[in-house]
Scaffold this motif. Structure first.
Motif, PDB file in Angstrom:
ATOM      1  N   ARG A 109       0.910  -1.341  -0.032  1.00 32.30           N
ATOM      2  CA  ARG A 109       0.190   0.050   0.163  1.00 32.30           C
ATOM      3  C   ARG A 109       0.881   1.192   0.108  1.00 32.30           C
ATOM      4  NH1 ARG A 109      -5.135   0.328   3.131  1.00 32.30           N
ATOM      5  NH2 ARG A 109      -3.740   1.820   4.470  1.00 32.30           N
ATOM      6  N   PRO A 110       0.878   2.109  -0.946  1.00 31.00           N
ATOM      7  CA  PRO A 110       1.619   3.280  -0.851  1.00 31.00           C
ATOM      8  C   PRO A 110       1.369   4.025   0.276  1.00 31.00           C
ATOM      9  CG  PRO A 110       0.588   3.189  -3.111  1.00 31.00           C
ATOM     10  CD  PRO A 110       0.032   2.110  -2.109  1.00 31.00           C
ATOM     11  N   SER A 111       0.243   4.229   0.793  1.00 31.37           N
ATOM     12  CA  SER A 111       0.164   5.004   2.100  1.00 31.37           C
ATOM     13  C   SER A 111       0.957   4.523   3.312  1.00 31.37           C
ATOM     14  CB  SER A 111      -1.426   5.080   2.429  1.00 31.37           C
ATOM     15  OG  SER A 111      -1.762   3.757   2.762  1.00 31.37           O
ATOM     16  N   ASP A 112       1.141   3.506   3.517  1.00 39.96           N
ATOM     17  CA  ASP A 112       1.662   3.160   4.763  1.00 39.96           C
ATOM     18  C   ASP A 112       2.818   2.057   4.473  1.00 39.96           C
ATOM     19  OD1 ASP A 112      -0.157   0.825   4.155  1.00 39.96           O
ATOM     20  OD2 ASP A 112      -1.206   1.250   5.863  1.00 39.96           O
ATOM     21  N   GLU A 113       3.125   1.240   3.212  1.00 35.68           N
ATOM     22  CA  GLU A 113       3.952   0.376   3.062  1.00 35.68           C
ATOM     23  C   GLU A 113       3.624  -0.971   3.356  1.00 35.68           C
ATOM     24  OE1 GLU A 113       7.868   1.871   3.740  1.00 35.68           O
ATOM     25  OE2 GLU A 113       7.917   3.373   2.174  1.00 35.68           O
ATOM     26  N   ARG A 114       2.243  -1.097   3.712  1.00 35.73           N
ATOM     27  CA  ARG A 114       2.026  -2.612   4.247  1.00 35.73           C
ATOM     28  C   ARG A 114       1.465  -3.369   3.156  1.00 35.73           C
ATOM     29  NH1 ARG A 114      -0.905  -0.945   9.884  1.00 35.73           N
ATOM     30  NH2 ARG A 114       0.774  -0.126  11.021  1.00 35.73           N
ATOM     31  N   ASP A 115       1.376  -4.646   3.540  1.00 35.35           N
ATOM     32  CA  ASP A 115       0.991  -5.726   2.355  1.00 35.35           C
ATOM     33  C   ASP A 115      -0.553  -5.553   2.529  1.00 35.35           C
ATOM     34  OD1 ASP A 115       3.544  -6.664   1.771  1.00 35.35           O
ATOM     35  OD2 ASP A 115       3.184  -8.390   2.773  1.00 35.35           O
ATOM     36  N   PRO A 116      -1.135  -5.221   1.476  1.00 30.93           N
ATOM     37  CA  PRO A 116      -2.670  -5.372   1.443  1.00 30.93           C
ATOM     38  C   PRO A 116      -3.399  -6.596   1.581  1.00 30.93           C
ATOM     39  CG  PRO A 116      -1.906  -5.149  -0.816  1.00 30.93           C
ATOM     40  CD  PRO A 116      -0.674  -5.210   0.009  1.00 30.93           C
ATOM     41  N   GLU A 117      -4.485  -6.738   2.458  1.00 34.29           N
ATOM     42  CA  GLU A 117      -5.064  -8.105   2.724  1.00 34.29           C
ATOM     43  C   GLU A 117      -6.073  -8.078   1.589  1.00 34.29           C
ATOM     44  OE1 GLU A 117      -6.495  -8.235   6.687  1.00 34.29           O
ATOM     45  OE2 GLU A 117      -4.461  -7.910   7.634  1.00 34.29           O
ATOM     46  N   ARG A 118      -6.853  -6.999   1.371  1.00 33.89           N
ATOM     47  CA  ARG A 118      -7.906  -7.010   0.435  1.00 33.89           C
ATOM     48  C   ARG A 118      -7.853  -6.106  -0.752  1.00 33.89           C
ATOM     49  NH1 ARG A 118     -11.619  -5.028   5.102  1.00 33.89           N
ATOM     50  NH2 ARG A 118      -9.838  -3.959   5.133  1.00 33.89           N
ATOM     51  N   VAL A 119      -7.679  -6.771  -2.033  1.00 35.55           N
ATOM     52  CA  VAL A 119      -7.282  -6.116  -3.324  1.00 35.55           C
ATOM     53  C   VAL A 119      -8.500  -5.826  -4.190  1.00 35.55           C
ATOM     54  CG1 VAL A 119      -5.686  -5.743  -5.286  1.00 35.55           C
ATOM     55  CG2 VAL A 119      -4.815  -6.466  -2.860  1.00 35.55           C
ATOM     56  N   LEU A 120      -8.833  -4.913  -4.620  1.00 34.73           N
ATOM     57  CA  LEU A 120     -10.084  -4.878  -6.003  1.00 34.73           C
ATOM     58  C   LEU A 120      -9.298  -4.426  -7.354  1.00 34.73           C
ATOM     59  CD1 LEU A 120     -12.932  -4.827  -6.798  1.00 34.73           C
ATOM     60  CD2 LEU A 120     -12.967  -2.286  -6.237  1.00 34.73           C
ATOM     61  N   ILE A 121      -9.326  -5.142  -8.276  1.00 27.46           N
ATOM     62  CA  ILE A 121      -9.024  -4.640  -9.652  1.00 27.46           C
ATOM     63  C   ILE A 121     -10.341  -4.400 -10.301  1.00 27.46           C
ATOM     64  CG2 ILE A 121      -7.722  -5.439 -11.723  1.00 27.46           C
ATOM     65  CD1 ILE A 121      -6.218  -7.522 -10.328  1.00 27.46           C
ATOM     66  N   ALA A 122     -10.459  -3.079 -10.458  1.00 26.43           N
ATOM     67  CA  ALA A 122     -11.560  -2.513 -11.535  1.00 26.43           C
ATOM     68  C   ALA A 122     -11.256  -2.440 -12.879  1.00 26.43           C
ATOM     69  CB  ALA A 122     -12.104  -1.405 -10.836  1.00 26.43           C
ATOM     70  N   ILE A 123     -12.045  -3.208 -13.638  1.00 27.43           N
ATOM     71  CA  ILE A 123     -11.631  -3.216 -15.022  1.00 27.43           C
ATOM     72  C   ILE A 123     -12.525  -2.051 -15.804  1.00 27.43           C
ATOM     73  CG2 ILE A 123     -11.937  -4.349 -17.298  1.00 27.43           C
ATOM     74  CD1 ILE A 123     -11.279  -6.809 -15.739  1.00 27.43           C
ATOM     75  N   ALA A 124     -11.749  -0.959 -16.159  1.00 27.02           N
ATOM     76  CA  ALA A 124     -12.536   0.089 -16.836  1.00 27.02           C
ATOM     77  C   ALA A 124     -12.472   0.004 -18.259  1.00 27.02           C
ATOM     78  CB  ALA A 124     -11.788   1.410 -16.368  1.00 27.02           C
ATOM     79  N   ASP A 125     -12.023  -0.889 -18.877  1.00 28.43           N
ATOM     80  CA  ASP A 125     -11.946  -1.144 -20.213  1.00 28.43           C
ATOM     81  C   ASP A 125     -12.181  -2.386 -20.572  1.00 28.43           C
ATOM     82  OD1 ASP A 125     -11.626  -0.366 -23.077  1.00 28.43           O
ATOM     83  OD2 ASP A 125      -9.504  -0.893 -22.947  1.00 28.43           O
ATOM     84  N   PRO A 126     -13.283  -3.205 -20.932  1.00 29.00           N
ATOM     85  CA  PRO A 126     -13.209  -4.498 -21.213  1.00 29.00           C
ATOM     86  C   PRO A 126     -12.969  -4.930 -22.296  1.00 29.00           C
ATOM     87  CG  PRO A 126     -15.503  -3.420 -21.257  1.00 29.00           C
ATOM     88  CD  PRO A 126     -14.619  -2.263 -20.918  1.00 29.00           C
ATOM     89  N   THR A 127     -11.714  -4.911 -22.898  1.00 25.59           N
ATOM     90  CA  THR A 127     -10.961  -5.482 -24.013  1.00 25.59           C
ATOM     91  C   THR A 127     -10.270  -6.633 -23.722  1.00 25.59           C
ATOM     92  OG1 THR A 127      -9.006  -4.209 -23.929  1.00 25.59           O
ATOM     93  CG2 THR A 127     -10.945  -3.122 -24.961  1.00 25.59           C
ATOM     94  N   ASP A 128      -9.930  -7.278 -24.748  1.00 30.56           N
ATOM     95  CA  ASP A 128      -9.182  -8.754 -24.219  1.00 30.56           C
ATOM     96  C   ASP A 128      -7.727  -8.279 -23.967  1.00 30.56           C
ATOM     97  OD1 ASP A 128     -11.274  -9.876 -25.512  1.00 30.56           O
ATOM     98  OD2 ASP A 128     -10.080 -10.786 -27.358  1.00 30.56           O
ATOM     99  N   PHE A 129      -7.147  -7.008 -24.249  1.00 26.89           N
ATOM    100  CA  PHE A 129      -5.957  -6.710 -23.892  1.00 26.89           C
ATOM    101  C   PHE A 129      -5.785  -6.382 -22.442  1.00 26.89           C
ATOM    102  CE2 PHE A 129      -3.048  -3.130 -22.954  1.00 26.89           C
ATOM    103  CZ  PHE A 129      -1.788  -3.647 -23.614  1.00 26.89           C
ATOM    104  N   THR A 130      -7.108  -5.727 -21.985  1.00 20.01           N
ATOM    105  CA  THR A 130      -6.846  -5.249 -20.451  1.00 20.01           C
ATOM    106  C   THR A 130      -7.475  -6.813 -19.573  1.00 20.01           C
ATOM    107  OG1 THR A 130      -8.065  -3.418 -21.114  1.00 20.01           O
ATOM    108  CG2 THR A 130      -8.252  -4.069 -18.757  1.00 20.01           C
ATOM    109  N   TRP A 131      -8.242  -7.453 -20.062  1.00 21.89           N
ATOM    110  CA  TRP A 131      -8.555  -8.863 -19.497  1.00 21.89           C
ATOM    111  C   TRP A 131      -7.262  -9.616 -19.355  1.00 21.89           C
ATOM    112  CZ3 TRP A 131     -12.061 -10.769 -16.066  1.00 21.89           C
ATOM    113  CH2 TRP A 131     -13.171 -10.364 -16.126  1.00 21.89           C
ATOM    114  N   THR A 132      -6.490  -9.341 -20.232  1.00 20.86           N
ATOM    115  CA  THR A 132      -5.164 -10.405 -20.422  1.00 20.86           C
ATOM    116  C   THR A 132      -4.293  -9.946 -19.268  1.00 20.86           C
ATOM    117  OG1 THR A 132      -5.477 -10.843 -22.805  1.00 20.86           O
ATOM    118  CG2 THR A 132      -3.154 -11.062 -21.663  1.00 20.86           C
ATOM    119  N   TYR A 133      -3.968  -8.622 -19.175  1.00 18.56           N
ATOM    120  CA  TYR A 133      -3.140  -8.150 -18.312  1.00 18.56           C
ATOM    121  C   TYR A 133      -3.685  -8.241 -16.755  1.00 18.56           C
ATOM    122  CZ  TYR A 133      -4.533  -3.286 -18.380  1.00 18.56           C
ATOM    123  OH  TYR A 133      -5.208  -2.070 -18.049  1.00 18.56           O
TER     124      TYR A 133
END
Length: 339
Positions: A109-133
């Protein structure tokens, strides 16, 4: 980063640049410390060198490889990007994965340099390219033992493929998929990020806390693409990428003879496709340049390699070997999850 840094992980040739925003010699806060000049024994640093200059060259062909841009901050506002340090873009996450980055290759986490326990990846662009990475990023985080990784997507990929087409079995089993649209991201009293989402099936509103939010941003043409296309006289497609046609099995030929395009300047591509395009564009550029030389006059004999020189055929063979090596390295990294 420091005032002097390498813009790439392994540039060839090795080079460094000055970040003028961090340099003490940047007006109006001019402080002539000169430490970098004093420590550079080859006299490579000169503050009198102009930041921009115009160079004119006569060339036989042009290869356009201008890359791509990501969504600006305005498009990312609804995700809370720019308001909270723990909301990052996919490109910034990629930097955290880099061993040469600030965190040594681990997501923190950039705010406190701790390992995040819960991570959300929000796909803003539903293309094959975005889904792949996104699938690759999810796997990297799971490999780091981050157990709670959620992917929120507004719709399946634009090609019609479902999430299972991009997520390997092991990643699919450990990753929670949520068909929902992110409405807002706000910090809560516990220091986490409260994410409000609208369910894509029922339309109901749900809120859930996360430690880190990653926005899988859309890939778009470079901001200067319109000006570049006008200067080179090449046509653009409806989405603003360079329009190309197929020749010899590769789509690198633009609307102007002698100008070729490769990589993401023609649309989103992965590493393998980018390197393949680059090799094809160079080959077409060589052929066009040779044809132009023959029209201009009698062909000159091929130079024999001598001293420090190298013939064109030998150069092309070496270039082909380098491209094949890079493709092999890229495939191994994708297979090992280290790319």
């Amino acid at each position: 980063r420091k005032a002097i840094f390498s813009p790439l992980k392994s540039p060839v040739p090795s080079s460094f640049v000055i970040d003028i925003d961090s340099c003490l010699n940047d007006p109006p806060n001019y402080i002539p410390c000169q430490r970098c000049v004093e420590n550079c024994h080859v006299s490579a640093i000169s503050f009198d060198t102009p930041l921009e200059r115009t160079i004119t060259r006569d060339v036989g062909s042009v290869v356009l490889a201008a890359g791509f841009d990501l969504d600006g901050e305005k498009a990312l506002a609804r995700f809370g990007y720019g308001k909270h340090p723990d909301v990052v873009t996919s490109l910034e996450l990629e930097r955290l994965f880099a061993a040469s980055g600030a965190t040594g290759g681990y997501v923190e986490r950039p705010s406190d340099e701790r390992d995040p326990e819960r991570v959300l990846i929000a796909i803003a662009d539903p293309t094959d390219f975005t889904w792949t990475y996104t699938a690759r990023h999810a796997k990297r985080m799971l490999d780091q033992a981050l157990e709670h990784v959620t992917i929120a997507y507004e719709s399946p990929a634009s090609s019609g493929k479902g999430p299972s087409s991009f997520l390997p079995g092991s990643v699919r089993e450990k990753t929670r998929l949520v068909h929902a649209t992110v409405e807002s991201v706000n910090p809560d009293s516990d220091g986490a990020l409260l994410v409000t989402m609208r369910d894509g099936r029922t339309g109901s509103i749900v809120s859930e806390p996360f430690d880190l939010v990653v926005v899988a941003t859309a890939v778009q043409p470079p901001a200067s693409m319109a000006a570049v296309s006008d200067a080179l006289g090449v046509r653009l497609g409806p989405e603003g990428f360079v329009r190309t046609t197929e020749k010899d099995g590769a789509r690198v030929v633009t609307s102007r003879p002698g100008v070729y395009a490769c990589g993401c300047v023609t649309g989103p591509k992965n590493i393998h496709e980018t390197l393949t395009d680059a090799a094809a564009a160079v080959e077409q550029a060589f052929q066009h340049a040779r044809r132009g030389t023959r029209r201009a006059g009698p062909p000159k004999p091929e130079p024999e390699p001598s001293g420090d020189g190298i013939s064109e055929d030998a150069l092309r063979q070496r270039m082909g070997h380098v491209v094949e090596t890079l493709i092999s390295m890229g495939e191994k990294r994708l297979t090992n999850g280290n790319s």
